[in-house]
Design a protein around this motif. Structure first.
Motif, PDB file in Angstrom:
ATOM      1  N   ALA A 122      47.308  42.355  40.707  1.00  0.00           N
ATOM      2  CA  ALA A 122      46.179  41.782  39.978  1.00  0.00           C
ATOM      3  C   ALA A 122      45.956  42.610  38.714  1.00  0.00           C
ATOM      4  N   ALA A 123      45.973  41.938  37.599  1.00  0.00           N
ATOM      5  CA  ALA A 123      45.767  42.628  36.327  1.00  0.00           C
ATOM      6  C   ALA A 123      44.280  42.901  36.131  1.00  0.00           C
ATOM      7  N   THR A 124      43.989  43.993  35.489  1.00  0.00           N
ATOM      8  CA  THR A 124      42.609  44.312  35.150  1.00  0.00           C
ATOM      9  C   THR A 124      42.162  43.349  34.062  1.00  0.00           C
ATOM     10  N   PRO A 125      41.011  42.714  34.234  1.00  0.00           N
ATOM     11  CA  PRO A 125      40.570  41.762  33.205  1.00  0.00           C
ATOM     12  C   PRO A 125      40.245  42.486  31.903  1.00  0.00           C
ATOM     13  N   ARG A 129      36.119  39.809  29.379  1.00  0.00           N
ATOM     14  CA  ARG A 129      35.979  39.057  30.630  1.00  0.00           C
ATOM     15  C   ARG A 129      35.295  39.901  31.706  1.00  0.00           C
ATOM     16  N   GLY A 130      34.686  40.966  31.324  1.00  0.00           N
ATOM     17  CA  GLY A 130      33.933  41.775  32.278  1.00  0.00           C
ATOM     18  C   GLY A 130      34.706  42.942  32.835  1.00  0.00           C
ATOM     19  N   GLY A 131      35.831  43.271  32.247  1.00  0.00           N
ATOM     20  CA  GLY A 131      36.644  44.385  32.721  1.00  0.00           C
ATOM     21  C   GLY A 131      36.118  45.706  32.196  1.00  0.00           C
ATOM     22  N   PRO A 132      36.804  46.813  32.476  1.00  0.00           N
ATOM     23  CA  PRO A 132      36.354  48.140  32.009  1.00  0.00           C
ATOM     24  C   PRO A 132      36.293  48.198  30.490  1.00  0.00           C
TER      25      PRO A 132
END
Length: 134
Positions: A122-125, A129-132
């Motif tokens: 699963a890629a980090t968004p 899109r709300g990722g880090p």
């Protein structure tokens, strides 16, 4: 073109090596002797631990024309479990053909059998899109 079985020694009963051409018995005997190396190479690739049972056929053809640069050709269709591995090679001599076919067969069987090892991660968004990084 008639296909003649040149044996499956060392490959088990499920993988056959066949010569496809109109060759006389003397030439076929020479072909059997020169392709013993091919049988050993294919057996070494397919008889490794961890591989599913193999079945299929390796077909070897030598061109009758003397002007052909690469007269030896081979095609292998091997079924490993639920996967079909197809390999083709052309070379100037039977020994070179065996080496090339074994290398390609090993690479393709490794690719097919290790396909399940590379499970998608699963890629980090992205940040939008709300990722880090937000």
């Amino acid at each position: 073109m008639a296909a003649k079985d040149i044996g499956a020694r060392g490959l088990g009963a499920t993988v056959r090596v066949r010569a496809e051409s109109d060759v006389d018995e003397g030439s076929l005997a020479h072909l059997r002797a020169s392709l013993a190396h091919l049988r050993k190479k294919v057996a070494a690739v397919l008889d490794r631990p961890g591989l599913p049972p193999a079945s299929g056929e390796v077909r070897v053809v030598r061109a009758a024309a003397h002007h052909v640069e690469l007269p030896w050709s081979a095609g292998a269709e091997i079924r490993l479990g639920n996967h079909l591995v197809i390999v083709h090679a052309r070379e100037a001599s039977a020994r070179e053909l065996a080496d090339r076919l074994a290398d390609r067969l090993r690479g393709n069987t490794d690719r097919v059998t290790h396909r399940g090892d590379a499970t998608p991660k699963a890629a980090t968004p992205p940040p939008w899109r709300g990722g880090p990084g937000r």
